[in-house]
Design a protein around this motif. Sequence first.
Motif, PDB file in Angstrom:
ATOM      1  N   UNK A  62     -28.567 -30.771  92.316  1.00 28.22           N
ATOM      2  CA  UNK A  62     -27.782 -29.497  91.856  1.00 28.22           C
ATOM      3  C   UNK A  62     -28.329 -29.310  90.285  1.00 28.22           C
ATOM      4  N   UNK A  69     -33.879 -23.278  87.706  1.00 23.52           N
ATOM      5  CA  UNK A  69     -33.697 -21.770  87.602  1.00 23.52           C
ATOM      6  C   UNK A  69     -33.382 -21.007  86.423  1.00 23.52           C
ATOM      7  N   UNK A  73     -35.520 -18.423  84.364  1.00 33.03           N
ATOM      8  CA  UNK A  73     -35.062 -17.099  83.953  1.00 33.03           C
ATOM      9  C   UNK A  73     -34.915 -16.905  82.593  1.00 33.03           C
ATOM     10  N   UNK A  79     -32.118 -13.875  82.051  1.00 30.84           N
ATOM     11  CA  UNK A  79     -30.789 -14.692  82.434  1.00 30.84           C
ATOM     12  C   UNK A  79     -29.605 -14.372  81.303  1.00 30.84           C
ATOM     13  N   UNK A  80     -28.406 -14.357  81.820  1.00 29.15           N
ATOM     14  CA  UNK A  80     -27.283 -14.023  80.849  1.00 29.15           C
ATOM     15  C   UNK A  80     -26.230 -14.936  81.314  1.00 29.15           C
ATOM     16  N   UNK A  81     -25.694 -15.570  80.127  1.00 26.71           N
ATOM     17  CA  UNK A  81     -24.624 -16.353  80.461  1.00 26.71           C
ATOM     18  C   UNK A  81     -23.298 -15.745  81.075  1.00 26.71           C
ATOM     19  N   UNK A  82     -22.654 -16.691  81.637  1.00 26.70           N
ATOM     20  CA  UNK A  82     -21.349 -16.149  82.393  1.00 26.70           C
ATOM     21  C   UNK A  82     -20.318 -16.672  81.403  1.00 26.70           C
ATOM     22  N   UNK A  85     -13.446 -18.045  79.018  1.00 23.32           N
ATOM     23  CA  UNK A  85     -12.659 -18.972  78.289  1.00 23.32           C
ATOM     24  C   UNK A  85     -11.945 -20.085  79.226  1.00 23.32           C
ATOM     25  N   UNK A  86     -12.311 -21.521  78.972  1.00 26.43           N
ATOM     26  CA  UNK A  86     -12.081 -22.256  79.896  1.00 26.43           C
ATOM     27  C   UNK A  86     -11.087 -23.502  78.973  1.00 26.43           C
ATOM     28  N   UNK A 121     -15.017 -20.811  74.874  1.00 25.80           N
ATOM     29  CA  UNK A 121     -15.858 -19.853  75.651  1.00 25.80           C
ATOM     30  C   UNK A 121     -17.108 -20.648  75.820  1.00 25.80           C
ATOM     31  N   UNK A 123     -20.204 -21.120  79.392  1.00 20.93           N
ATOM     32  CA  UNK A 123     -20.718 -21.116  80.870  1.00 20.93           C
ATOM     33  C   UNK A 123     -20.495 -22.244  81.587  1.00 20.93           C
ATOM     34  N   UNK A 124     -19.556 -22.345  82.445  1.00 21.88           N
ATOM     35  CA  UNK A 124     -19.255 -23.612  82.952  1.00 21.88           C
ATOM     36  C   UNK A 124     -20.008 -24.243  83.706  1.00 21.88           C
ATOM     37  N   UNK A 125     -20.857 -23.693  84.628  1.00 22.25           N
ATOM     38  CA  UNK A 125     -21.757 -24.236  85.430  1.00 22.25           C
ATOM     39  C   UNK A 125     -22.811 -24.948  84.684  1.00 22.25           C
ATOM     40  N   UNK A 126     -23.306 -23.969  83.667  1.00 25.13           N
ATOM     41  CA  UNK A 126     -24.686 -24.434  83.038  1.00 25.13           C
ATOM     42  C   UNK A 126     -24.374 -25.735  82.167  1.00 25.13           C
ATOM     43  N   UNK A 128     -22.034 -27.747  82.305  1.00 21.88           N
ATOM     44  CA  UNK A 128     -21.889 -29.091  83.290  1.00 21.88           C
ATOM     45  C   UNK A 128     -23.201 -29.722  83.608  1.00 21.88           C
TER      46      UNK A 128
ATOM     47  N   UNK B  95     -25.289 -18.262  89.428  1.00 17.45           N
ATOM     48  CA  UNK B  95     -24.664 -17.289  88.283  1.00 17.45           C
ATOM     49  C   UNK B  95     -24.892 -16.006  88.287  1.00 17.45           C
ATOM     50  N   UNK B  97     -24.163 -13.051  86.872  1.00 20.24           N
ATOM     51  CA  UNK B  97     -23.353 -12.268  85.922  1.00 20.24           C
ATOM     52  C   UNK B  97     -23.566 -10.493  86.105  1.00 20.24           C
ATOM     53  N   UNK B 100     -20.711  -9.510  87.996  1.00 19.88           N
ATOM     54  CA  UNK B 100     -19.410  -9.493  87.160  1.00 19.88           C
ATOM     55  C   UNK B 100     -19.446  -8.313  85.948  1.00 19.88           C
ATOM     56  N   UNK B 113     -18.423 -21.869  91.722  1.00 21.72           N
ATOM     57  CA  UNK B 113     -19.929 -22.066  92.119  1.00 21.72           C
ATOM     58  C   UNK B 113     -20.154 -23.352  93.229  1.00 21.72           C
ATOM     59  N   UNK B 115     -22.602 -26.250  94.955  1.00 18.40           N
ATOM     60  CA  UNK B 115     -21.485 -26.928  95.614  1.00 18.40           C
ATOM     61  C   UNK B 115     -20.233 -26.993  95.284  1.00 18.40           C
ATOM     62  N   UNK B 166      -5.563 -14.564  75.436  1.00 20.76           N
ATOM     63  CA  UNK B 166      -6.548 -13.415  75.826  1.00 20.76           C
ATOM     64  C   UNK B 166      -6.241 -12.440  77.156  1.00 20.76           C
ATOM     65  N   UNK B 196     -14.815 -12.388  68.909  1.00 21.37           N
ATOM     66  CA  UNK B 196     -15.748 -12.717  69.815  1.00 21.37           C
ATOM     67  C   UNK B 196     -16.050 -11.522  70.429  1.00 21.37           C
ATOM     68  N   UNK B 229     -26.660  -6.222  75.574  1.00 21.68           N
ATOM     69  CA  UNK B 229     -26.346  -6.657  76.915  1.00 21.68           C
ATOM     70  C   UNK B 229     -26.753  -5.753  77.975  1.00 21.68           C
ATOM     71  N   UNK B 231     -27.070  -5.839  81.075  1.00 22.01           N
ATOM     72  CA  UNK B 231     -26.935  -5.912  82.312  1.00 22.01           C
ATOM     73  C   UNK B 231     -25.387  -5.365  82.759  1.00 22.01           C
TER      74      UNK B 231
END
Lengths: 235, 540
Positions: A62, A69, A73, A79-82, A85-86, A121, A123-126, A128, B95, B97, B100, B113, B115, B166, B196, B229, B231
Amino acid sequence: MNSNIPPKKLDFSTIIASSVHDMKNSLQLLLGTLDEIIDEHPVDAQSGAKILRAQAEGRRINDQLIQLLTLYKAGNTQHRLQSHEHSVDEFLQELYVEHQAVLAQRSIELSVKCDEALQWFFDRELLKGVINNLITNAQQYTNNKIQLSAVINEKRLLLSVDDNGPGYPETMLRCYNAEDEFTPGDSSAETGGTGLGLFFSATIAHMHKNRTQCGFLQTSNEGIDGGARCIIALP
Amino acid sequence: MALWTLKNTKILVVDDFAEMRSMLRSMLLAYGAEDIKQAANGADTIALISKHNFDIILCDYNLGESKDGQQVLEEAKHLNILPLSTTFIMVTAENTSTMVMGALDYQPDAYLSKPVTKNTLQTRLKKILDKKEFTKKISIAIDNKEHTKAFKLCNEEMASQPSLRLELLSLKYEILMATGDYDSAEEICNEVLAERDIPWAQLGLAKSYFSQQKFSETAELLEAIIETNSDFVAAYDLLSKTQKKLGDLQGAEKTLINAVERSPKSLPRQRELAKLATTNKNHTVAERACRDAMKIGKHSVLKKPDDYVNYSQALITNNKSKEALRVAGNIKLVFKDNDEAQLQAEICKSTIFQAQGDDTKAQAAMDTALALYQSNSALTSSNAGIALAKNCLKYGREEEADAIIKDIAKNNHENKAVLDEINQAYKAAGLANKAEEKIAEAIHEIAEINNEGVKLINEGKIAESIELFKKAAKALPQNHVISLNTAQSYIFLMKKEGASRKNINNAMFYLETVKDIDAASEKYHKLMKNCREIAQQADL
């Protein structure tokens, strides 16, 4: 009268996106089925270890998929980040849960050091994928310890993966930017890898932007007992 | 077993793959869930949501051929069947975006996301539900229009939950915008943006400029946002609206063409593009946008007869009357139980036959339309009304045409575009004076209602004035002057007899009907401010 909407074309990125969707579904079923096997049938320690190993490999596929990908991109500037805040601690704990058992089998002790209230802030998936990469790297070179930690310094989140191995060779100690040329194998004769992992990590770090600042990746030998330390700095 | 449990939680799992559904189901079962329902497509999902109160909905973004997860979410929100207590989680493979950025107003509570492993599902789900719990009281207060209370709750939570800062600022922003306090809304956005560039705050700042009618500043800001941006589709939508305000209709159309290229599946966006392209006489673009709007709406509750009518008209313009006729025929099938749609279909057919030179059929369709119109004169579309009037003029039914356009003029007595259209239709028939006469009559009748209402207020008979305006508003639902005066009467009543939740809601109801109409903005803003101050003073 002339402003026509251009016709849709089926480009390679559409094909990739659709394949990734299918592959992710397959991985979901693969990893989930392994979870079910553990839950439904009591397995002995040896089989349990093999299942854990299989799950770890599934997650690696994964990560590689995301990596592929993303780099594709990024090359196409689409490609843009998502960035959301985490909770950083929760993020690191999630990684801990995924890796701890597999590492324990190899007698490697994994620990997390992070302030519970820390939020940032990214992009959690990236990200990771990046940390997973660094952990996979570290487990090859560490003596018996890996530590994930996070602090904020000068308005940047510093995420650090440390080990207590021999540290990076001199040639690899530096600050990595996404602008660096990637030549397979060049920085990695000593490491055995292709160097793609570090390149990917630096690219992802660089894609994290806030106002005028970009993220970066820094290697040093300030890890545990002079071991390797890789820092991802995110603005 | 986990300490945390999903026992007593109603869950809906949506995915087009049966295996994926059962996989998620078994993961949820492991955490104690007992009540799990499943759906494979958008239509089943909507049906289930309308029947049950789910605590959690796990919905895959990609649902194969049918509508996607985002469309399901938007539709459920439009239908008002998704309670604020429901946690909606979008499961994505990639992803996405663009998705979104296109749907800032309709965001799920969280994205997961694939899996999704059992462990992640548990930790993320718990966190998402906790967060939802903290903001639930505020969301419910906002939903009940208890803005003063909601604002207080935000401040309280802010002190005890710094990690939600926020989130709470964005709720505060929404409250301020809903009550028309644009200056303070602008301040909140600037506070966030100093740290930000967060999308909601960027767009929020532009919205607050727009609402303060600083259109040049709005356009400048949005162009800068899009520059960094490309998008951010929601920014294109607002930019187009702003360009329209600035009189740059070509620019507004171009902006939407760019937006549609990036995110083609939004019904309101396609409708707006169709409208702009029609006005700009870019007939190819108009036809395509009309067609796409109709297609997107096909399986959605958001579809309107107008989508079909407009497509049919675009086809006539492009000399495709055969296809236009087929589309008009579809209106009758798709909107079987809708009287107004049946009427619109006949008007459409009459126009098409006329274009084909078949006067007999054109007149027959017109007669059917007139009969429908006279038995039930509810024709909310001024476009369709003017089209019918045009047909009447063409076939010498002047009296009927006059009655129709008078109705339209009464509903739109300050809408210049509609009045212009009426004038043009009559001018083409050589009856320019007649149009002016009918419009003057309509304006006079509205003025009489308004004078009567104001007189009642001056005499202290506020309840009577409310009754008068309410009756007029019911007969002329699109007349914003009447709506504003109805709201104003409620405000007078509260100033005299004290505020009440019910009357604030009554006033807000009429104010909301004119929210998007520009001519009314000065008075609208003044009344919004009155309403806000009354609510704040009474702590409502």
